[in-house]
Write a protein that holds these residues in place. Structure first.
Motif, PDB file in Angstrom:
ATOM      1  N   LYS A  15       5.389   4.422  13.996  1.00 28.76           N
ATOM      2  CA  LYS A  15       6.739   4.226  13.520  1.00 28.76           C
ATOM      3  C   LYS A  15       6.747   2.943  12.823  1.00 28.76           C
ATOM      4  CE  LYS A  15      11.212   4.949  13.825  1.00 28.76           C
ATOM      5  NZ  LYS A  15      11.619   6.153  13.311  1.00 28.76           N
ATOM      6  N   ILE A  16       5.983   1.826  13.115  1.00 27.61           N
ATOM      7  CA  ILE A  16       5.812   0.505  12.512  1.00 27.61           C
ATOM      8  C   ILE A  16       4.449   0.356  12.277  1.00 27.61           C
ATOM      9  CG2 ILE A  16       6.585  -1.886  12.457  1.00 27.61           C
ATOM     10  CD1 ILE A  16       8.897  -1.304  14.316  1.00 27.61           C
ATOM     11  N   ARG A  17       4.116  -0.007  10.997  1.00 35.23           N
ATOM     12  CA  ARG A  17       2.536  -0.254  10.648  1.00 35.23           C
ATOM     13  C   ARG A  17       2.667  -1.359   9.673  1.00 35.23           C
ATOM     14  NH1 ARG A  17      -2.297   2.532   9.890  1.00 35.23           N
ATOM     15  NH2 ARG A  17      -1.375   4.430  10.068  1.00 35.23           N
ATOM     16  N   ILE A  18       2.021  -2.662  10.430  1.00 33.83           N
ATOM     17  CA  ILE A  18       1.870  -3.918   9.420  1.00 33.83           C
ATOM     18  C   ILE A  18       0.536  -4.009   9.347  1.00 33.83           C
ATOM     19  CG2 ILE A  18       2.347  -6.330   9.790  1.00 33.83           C
ATOM     20  CD1 ILE A  18       4.503  -5.546  11.920  1.00 33.83           C
ATOM     21  N   ARG A  19       0.129  -4.569   8.040  1.00 34.12           N
ATOM     22  CA  ARG A  19      -1.059  -4.916   7.526  1.00 34.12           C
ATOM     23  C   ARG A  19      -1.239  -6.134   6.904  1.00 34.12           C
ATOM     24  NH1 ARG A  19      -2.193  -1.955  10.833  1.00 34.12           N
ATOM     25  NH2 ARG A  19      -3.338  -0.078  11.040  1.00 34.12           N
ATOM     26  N   ASP A  70      -2.340  -7.728  11.890  1.00 36.42           N
ATOM     27  CA  ASP A  70      -2.251  -6.239  11.686  1.00 36.42           C
ATOM     28  C   ASP A  70      -1.718  -5.764  12.848  1.00 36.42           C
ATOM     29  OD1 ASP A  70      -3.545  -6.192   9.064  1.00 36.42           O
ATOM     30  OD2 ASP A  70      -5.575  -5.987   9.946  1.00 36.42           O
ATOM     31  N   LEU A  71      -0.760  -4.837  12.964  1.00 39.25           N
ATOM     32  CA  LEU A  71      -0.195  -4.115  14.141  1.00 39.25           C
ATOM     33  C   LEU A  71       0.442  -2.787  14.150  1.00 39.25           C
ATOM     34  CD1 LEU A  71       0.445  -5.365  17.149  1.00 39.25           C
ATOM     35  CD2 LEU A  71       2.572  -5.816  16.179  1.00 39.25           C
ATOM     36  N   ASP A  72       0.206  -1.887  14.939  1.00 43.04           N
ATOM     37  CA  ASP A  72       0.645  -0.545  14.882  1.00 43.04           C
ATOM     38  C   ASP A  72       1.733  -0.477  16.058  1.00 43.04           C
ATOM     39  OD1 ASP A  72      -0.851   0.082  12.470  1.00 43.04           O
ATOM     40  OD2 ASP A  72      -2.041   1.417  13.431  1.00 43.04           O
ATOM     41  N   ILE A  73       2.707   0.043  15.845  1.00 43.10           N
ATOM     42  CA  ILE A  73       3.587   0.513  17.051  1.00 43.10           C
ATOM     43  C   ILE A  73       4.003   1.861  16.864  1.00 43.10           C
ATOM     44  CG2 ILE A  73       5.733  -0.051  18.352  1.00 43.10           C
ATOM     45  CD1 ILE A  73       5.790  -2.753  16.812  1.00 43.10           C
ATOM     46  N   GLU A  74       3.521   2.724  17.857  1.00 46.05           N
ATOM     47  CA  GLU A  74       3.568   4.211  17.664  1.00 46.05           C
ATOM     48  C   GLU A  74       5.131   4.460  18.273  1.00 46.05           C
ATOM     49  OE1 GLU A  74       1.494   6.043  16.811  1.00 46.05           O
ATOM     50  OE2 GLU A  74      -0.072   4.329  16.648  1.00 46.05           O
ATOM     51  N   LYS A  75       5.477   5.657  17.526  1.00 40.56           N
ATOM     52  CA  LYS A  75       6.916   6.203  17.923  1.00 40.56           C
ATOM     53  C   LYS A  75       7.008   6.385  19.393  1.00 40.56           C
ATOM     54  CE  LYS A  75      10.042  10.012  16.476  1.00 40.56           C
ATOM     55  NZ  LYS A  75      10.217  11.092  15.679  1.00 40.56           N
ATOM     56  N   GLY A  76       8.524   5.874  19.863  1.00 43.42           N
ATOM     57  CA  GLY A  76       8.844   6.055  21.050  1.00 43.42           C
ATOM     58  C   GLY A  76       8.128   5.139  22.200  1.00 43.42           C
ATOM     59  N   THR A  77       7.363   4.226  21.820  1.00 43.40           N
ATOM     60  CA  THR A  77       6.461   3.195  22.649  1.00 43.40           C
ATOM     61  C   THR A  77       7.094   1.668  22.599  1.00 43.40           C
ATOM     62  OG1 THR A  77       4.911   2.593  20.937  1.00 43.40           O
ATOM     63  CG2 THR A  77       4.298   4.479  22.202  1.00 43.40           C
ATOM     64  N   THR A  85       1.869  -5.608   3.891  1.00 38.79           N
ATOM     65  CA  THR A  85       2.765  -4.651   4.028  1.00 38.79           C
ATOM     66  C   THR A  85       3.531  -4.504   5.329  1.00 38.79           C
ATOM     67  OG1 THR A  85       1.197  -2.915   4.419  1.00 38.79           O
ATOM     68  CG2 THR A  85       1.296  -3.357   2.393  1.00 38.79           C
ATOM     69  N   ILE A  86       4.790  -3.922   5.408  1.00 32.80           N
ATOM     70  CA  ILE A  86       5.368  -3.465   6.655  1.00 32.80           C
ATOM     71  C   ILE A  86       5.835  -2.059   6.433  1.00 32.80           C
ATOM     72  CG2 ILE A  86       7.207  -3.985   7.932  1.00 32.80           C
ATOM     73  CD1 ILE A  86       6.960  -6.668   7.258  1.00 32.80           C
ATOM     74  N   GLU A  87       5.471  -1.180   6.977  1.00 28.67           N
ATOM     75  CA  GLU A  87       5.724   0.205   6.932  1.00 28.67           C
ATOM     76  C   GLU A  87       6.603   0.637   8.065  1.00 28.67           C
ATOM     77  OE1 GLU A  87       2.277   2.638   6.169  1.00 28.67           O
ATOM     78  OE2 GLU A  87       1.702   1.551   4.329  1.00 28.67           O
TER      79      GLU A  87
END
Length: 263
Positions: A6-10, A26-33, A62-64
């Motif tokens: 859902k959110i990807r930061i690189r 760098d950080l990934d946040i999965e959908k619904g978590t 980047t912030i996706e």
């Protein structure tokens, strides 16, 4: 085929003059978590949040959100994406000049101004704010009060009601238990968990409250000197095996984390 977080930061970087605050996050946040980011004061937690919200422009990275880099979008596109986000501020940040009900309805009314066809009547808005107050454990009659008539814990609940009013896909929580006693902190955490689960939202919380972090989070990450130094399950925070996390979570004076003191 795996779906994008859902959110990807690189490679997110931000400095203020010679002070480097974010140094390639760098950080990934999965959908619904529910992700909790911990770290000491001044480690960049709030700056990270503000970069995602668009309140601060990062220097690099980047912030996706849903696979789209919001930093390269037009302002209108960014606004559309960020309308998916609800926010509970550290001090609730309620408008003193508005009633509790109007505070909660503020975001809904703002959206209506941009879409007159979906405008709600005053009675419909009152009904909605009453339902939201009930969701956060308050009587609908509180809607007629002013924020100054509420305790700190009640103001937090109103702030939470405002954050979820638009049924956002993403929820941000900035130090949600700061200034609260341990019991009220646990109450707020429980309400946050309930609201996030009910909405199916993706949540990001920044905090230095370890009890709160474990109650709220599915996943956790630690930010230190502008970098993510550990990421794992929130339930592993107190026994991560990482020297930085262990020192921070157990409040030890000795360890790799050095406190910078002004002379």
């Amino acid at each position: 085929m795996s779906t994008a977080p859902k959110i990807r930061i690189r490679g997110l970087c931000k400095a203020f003059g010679s002070k480097v605050v974010l140094d390639g996050v760098d950080l990934d946040i999965e959908k619904g978590t529910s992700m909790v980011v911990i770290g000491g004061s001044g480690t960049g937690k709030s700056v990270l949040l503000r970069c995602i919200l668009g309140l601060i422009e990062p220097d690099a990275g980047t912030i996706e959100i849903d696979g789209q880099n919001i930093l390269t979008m037009s302002r209108l596109q960014q606004e559309a994406i960020r309308r998916q986000i609800g926010m509970l501020f550290q001090n609730a940040a309620l408008f003193d000049s508005m009633s509790v009900g109007d505070n909660i309805a503020f975001g809904l009314i703002a959206k209506q101004d941009k879409s007159p066809k979906t405008r709600l009547s005053r009675s419909q808005v009152t009904d909605m704010t009453g339902e939201l107050l009930t969701q956060v454990g308050m009587d609908p009659s509180v809607g007629s009060l002013s924020p100054s008539e509420l305790s700190g814990g009640m103001q937090k609940r109103v702030g939470l009601a405002r954050a979820i009013a638009g049924q956002p896909e993403i929820l941000f929580f900035d130090e949600p238990t700061t200034g609260l006693d341990p019991i009220m902190g646990a109450v707020i955490d429980g309400l946050i968990v309930d609201c996030v689960q009910k909405l199916g939202s993706t949540a990001l919380t920044i905090t230095h409250d370890m009890a709160s972090a474990q109650r709220i989070g599915d996943q956790a990450a630690m930010l230190y000197r502008g970098k993510i130094v550990w990421q794992g399950k929130a339930s592993d925070l107190m026994h991560s095996g990482n020297p930085y996390v262990d020192q921070f979570t157990h409040g030890r004076r000795e360890g790799p984390i050095s406190m910078e003191l002004r002379k």
